[in-house]
Scaffold this active site. Structure first.
Site, mmCIF file in Angstrom:
data_model
loop_
_atom_site.group_PDB
_atom_site.id
_atom_site.type_symbol
_atom_site.label_atom_id
_atom_site.label_comp_id
_atom_site.label_asym_id
_atom_site.label_seq_id
_atom_site.Cartn_x
_atom_site.Cartn_y
_atom_site.Cartn_z
ATOM 1 N N CYS A 249 0.826 -1.283 0.160
ATOM 2 C CA CYS A 249 0.077 0.050 -0.097
ATOM 3 C C CYS A 249 0.814 1.331 0.056
ATOM 4 O O CYS A 249 0.428 2.140 -0.476
ATOM 5 C CB CYS A 249 -1.032 0.027 1.209
ATOM 6 S SG CYS A 249 -2.072 -1.373 0.892
ATOM 7 N N CYS B 250 -0.007 2.215 6.385
ATOM 8 C CA CYS B 250 0.491 0.925 6.616
ATOM 9 C C CYS B 250 0.353 0.044 5.088
ATOM 10 O O CYS B 250 -0.288 0.593 4.207
ATOM 11 C CB CYS B 250 -0.270 0.162 7.683
ATOM 12 S SG CYS B 250 -2.011 0.007 7.061
ATOM 13 N N HIS C 76 -9.989 2.156 -1.339
ATOM 14 C CA HIS C 76 -8.563 2.345 -0.945
ATOM 15 C C HIS C 76 -7.984 1.231 -1.977
ATOM 16 O O HIS C 76 -7.934 0.000 -1.658
ATOM 17 C CB HIS C 76 -8.390 1.510 0.442
ATOM 18 C CG HIS C 76 -6.877 1.153 0.764
ATOM 19 N ND1 HIS C 76 -5.653 1.723 0.205
ATOM 20 C CD2 HIS C 76 -6.414 0.349 1.693
ATOM 21 C CE1 HIS C 76 -4.779 1.120 0.516
ATOM 22 N NE2 HIS C 76 -4.990 0.342 1.688
HETATM 23 C C1 LIG Z 1 -14.482 -6.556 4.009
HETATM 24 C C2 LIG Z 1 -14.766 -7.140 2.999
HETATM 25 C C3 LIG Z 1 -14.343 -8.697 2.966
HETATM 26 C C4 LIG Z 1 -16.408 -6.883 2.427
HETATM 27 O O1 LIG Z 1 -16.389 -7.425 1.138
HETATM 28 P P1 LIG Z 1 -17.774 -7.837 0.531
HETATM 29 O O2 LIG Z 1 -18.464 -9.010 1.227
HETATM 30 O O3 LIG Z 1 -17.741 -7.928 -0.829
HETATM 31 O O4 LIG Z 1 -18.480 -6.530 1.069
HETATM 32 P P2 LIG Z 1 -19.757 -5.597 0.410
HETATM 33 O O5 LIG Z 1 -18.905 -4.273 0.286
HETATM 34 O O6 LIG Z 1 -20.433 -6.261 -0.612
HETATM 35 O O7 LIG Z 1 -20.522 -5.378 1.766
HETATM 36 C C5 LIG Z 1 -21.164 -6.514 2.435
HETATM 37 C C6 LIG Z 1 -22.471 -6.209 3.080
HETATM 38 O O8 LIG Z 1 -22.132 -5.334 4.166
HETATM 39 C C7 LIG Z 1 -22.870 -3.902 3.812
HETATM 40 N N1 LIG Z 1 -22.202 -2.819 4.252
HETATM 41 C C8 LIG Z 1 -20.875 -2.488 3.726
HETATM 42 N N2 LIG Z 1 -20.420 -1.326 4.324
HETATM 43 C C9 LIG Z 1 -21.573 -1.078 5.262
HETATM 44 C C10 LIG Z 1 -21.775 0.025 5.885
HETATM 45 N N3 LIG Z 1 -20.949 0.963 5.978
HETATM 46 N N4 LIG Z 1 -23.020 0.144 6.526
HETATM 47 C C11 LIG Z 1 -24.089 -0.642 6.286
HETATM 48 N N5 LIG Z 1 -23.925 -1.833 5.681
HETATM 49 C C12 LIG Z 1 -22.539 -1.973 4.896
HETATM 50 C C13 LIG Z 1 -23.053 -4.241 2.299
HETATM 51 O O9 LIG Z 1 -24.149 -3.263 1.933
HETATM 52 C C14 LIG Z 1 -23.299 -5.594 2.161
HETATM 53 O O10 LIG Z 1 -24.664 -5.846 2.537
HETATM 54 P P3 LIG Z 1 -25.642 -6.518 1.721
HETATM 55 O O11 LIG Z 1 -25.106 -7.551 1.234
HETATM 56 O O12 LIG Z 1 -26.695 -6.634 2.458
HETATM 57 O O13 LIG Z 1 -25.885 -5.642 0.317
HETATM 58 C C15 LIG Z 1 -13.788 -6.428 1.527
HETATM 59 O O14 LIG Z 1 -14.176 -5.305 1.566
HETATM 60 C C16 LIG Z 1 -12.220 -6.401 2.022
HETATM 61 O O15 LIG Z 1 -11.695 -7.383 1.984
HETATM 62 N N6 LIG Z 1 -12.021 -5.258 2.652
HETATM 63 C C17 LIG Z 1 -10.536 -5.206 3.154
HETATM 64 C C18 LIG Z 1 -9.691 -4.947 1.995
HETATM 65 C C19 LIG Z 1 -8.250 -4.950 2.222
HETATM 66 O O16 LIG Z 1 -7.788 -5.600 2.966
HETATM 67 N N7 LIG Z 1 -7.485 -3.948 1.751
HETATM 68 C C20 LIG Z 1 -6.105 -3.910 2.304
HETATM 69 C C21 LIG Z 1 -5.992 -3.027 3.647
HETATM 70 S S1 LIG Z 1 -4.264 -3.018 3.750
#
Ligand SMILES: CC(C)(COP(=O)(O)OP(=O)(O)OC[C@H]1O[C@@H](n2cnc3c(N)ncnc32)[C@H](O)[C@@H]1OP(=O)(O)O)[C@@H](O)C(=O)NCCC(=O)NCCS
Length: 391
Positions: free
Chosen positions: A92, A377, A345
């Site tokens: 990142c 990070c 991100h």
């Molecule tokens: C967390 C993670 C696994 C979620 O992926 P996903 O399952 O595809 O997530 P989605 O964005 O489709 O969200 C899943 C659900 O949560 C809900 N949701 C997400 N953010 C929300 C919020 N802020 N408030 C309310 N609901 C939320 C979505 O609407 C969805 O609900 P639904 O299925 O009822 O529509 C993914 O975003 C991830 O891996 N993030 C981290 C990325 C990472 O590691 N980056 C590097 C960092 S160093």
């Protein structure tokens, strides 16, 4: 040493990295990247592409469509083949490292005009794609502990960050980002680009896809924890999967004056740091401490801070340990236009994106402040911190 000044910085809107729902699902990462180069040159007609000394381009996963993307995207856009590039990664912080390399090339006098950039399309080149850990690494670490979500859970546990505080941070980040977007504050940094709406119709987008205008706290309390059964990190408190690109135009002060270009901030200092990869999110703690120790500065000297929100747990741990602001959101000087929990991100892009946002936040909200700080990070315990200074 020459001074290195920031002339301009621009980015695409951040799109959702989803093959059916992402606004930029029809574009490749190289196309995202060259759209910001085009935007920069259009906004700065006195700078000719052939006069750029070099490009430094960060990408967390420079494989597949992102393999040597710095060079190939430039050539694919028909830009002059005499301009060299270096695509680089340290996960990142890649876009931030690219900016440090560019600034140092200018400061040593080896270059006068540099573009640093960051790009990532987490749909076309998914996180961890083509990853092949050295088997010997697994003598020291359990591979599962190195996954991003697992590290966020471990940080929450170690630093006693409650789920409620994480939810609060996510709500705050979206609120600030939504307010900033609605007030047009991202206008200076976003280059509108054409993508596809939900129905597949072409549309020009000029803002980020992920920002939520409203957040349902009750729903957030019931959301599952994808990274650990009965854990505390949810999709709402994780940065979402994103695609985006950004680029920064830097110049020696002498060259900028020669061309009659305006600037307000210069590169002051940059450090990389490392930490335990199983709690990679705390990387800004050693990075910012190192930067403060080397410059003799402390949080009270800093006007605005952009701290990448990979996860709410790690952001809160860093803010509290470094005493950068109040213990809990909303903050006075950290991520005042929201952060990656809301904006998204795109991994290797974010290190440069937070510098662009920092420049705009400083100019708009903290015009009298001398210093601004950006830090983030990265996977496997990579981290970076970069200081800008008013000229
Ligand atoms: C967390 C993670 C696994 C979620 O992926 P996903 O399952 O595809 O997530 P989605 O964005 O489709 O969200 C899943 C659900 O949560 C809900 N949701 C997400 N953010 C929300 C919020 N802020 N408030 C309310 N609901 C939320 C979505 O609407 C969805 O609900 P639904 O299925 O009822 O529509 C993914 O975003 C991830 O891996 N993030 C981290 C990325 C990472 O590691 N980056 C590097 C960092 S160093």
């Amino acid at each position: 040493m020459q001074e290195c000044v920031f002339i301009d910085g621009a980015r695409t809107p951040n799109g959702r990295a989803h093959k059916d729902k992402g606004w930029f699902r029809n574009l490749r990462p190289d196309e995202l990247l060259t759209s910001v180069y085009a935007g920069l040159f259009e906004r700065n007609p006195k700078v000719k592409p052939a006069d750029v000394d070099a490009l430094f381009v960060g990408s967390a996963n420079p494989s597949g469509m992102q393999n040597d993307i710095g060079r190939l995207a430039w050539l694919a856009a028909g830009l002059p083949d005499t301009v060299p590039s270096n695509t680089l990664t340290n996960q990142c912080p890649s876009g931030m490292s690219a900016t440090m390399h560019g600034a140092r090339a200018i400061m040593t006098g080896e270059a006068d005009i540099i573009i640093s950039a960051g790009v990532e399309d987490m749909e076309k080149v998914p996180m961890g794609a083509n990853m092949n850990f050295p088997p010997r690494l697994l003598q020291f670490y359990n591979g599962a502990d190195l996954l991003m979500g697992a590290t966020a859970e471990k940080v929450a546990e170690q630093y006693k960050i409650s789920r409620d505080d994480m939810d609060n941070m996510a709500v705050w980040s979206n609120k600030k980002a939504s307010e900033a977007r609605n007030a047009g504050k991202f206008k200076n940094e976003i280059i509108p680009i054409k993508g596809l709406d939900d129905d597949g119709n072409e549309k020009v987008f000029d803002s980020d896809q992920w920002i939520r205008d409203t957040m349902d706290r009750e729903k957030m309390k019931t959301m599952n924890t994808p990274f650990r059964p009965n854990g505390s990190v949810t999709a709402a408190t994780s940065s979402p999967l994103t695609q985006g690109a950004c680029a920064i135009l830097m110049m020696s002060r002498k060259k900028a004056d020669e061309l009659g270009l305006k600037y307000s901030y210069k590169y002051s200092y940059g450090v990389l740091a490392g930490c335990d990869p199983t709690v990679m999110g705390i990387g800004p703690i050693p990075a910012v401490k190192k930067l403060f120790q080397k410059t003799g500065l402390s949080p009270k000297d800093i006007g605005a801070i952009e701290l990448n929100e990979a996860f709410a747990s790690q952001s809160l741990a860093c803010i509290r340990e470094l005493k950068l602001d109040k213990e809990n959101a909303p903050f006075d000087k950290v991520n005042v236009w929201g952060g990656a929990l809301a904006l998204g991100h795109p991994l290797g892009e974010s290190g440069a994106r937070i510098i662009i946002t920092l420049l705009n936040v400083m100019k708009t909200e903290f015009p009298d402040a001398r210093y601004g700080l950006a830090s983030l990070c990265g996977a496997f315990g990579n981290a970076g911190a970069l200081l800008i200074e008013k000229v």
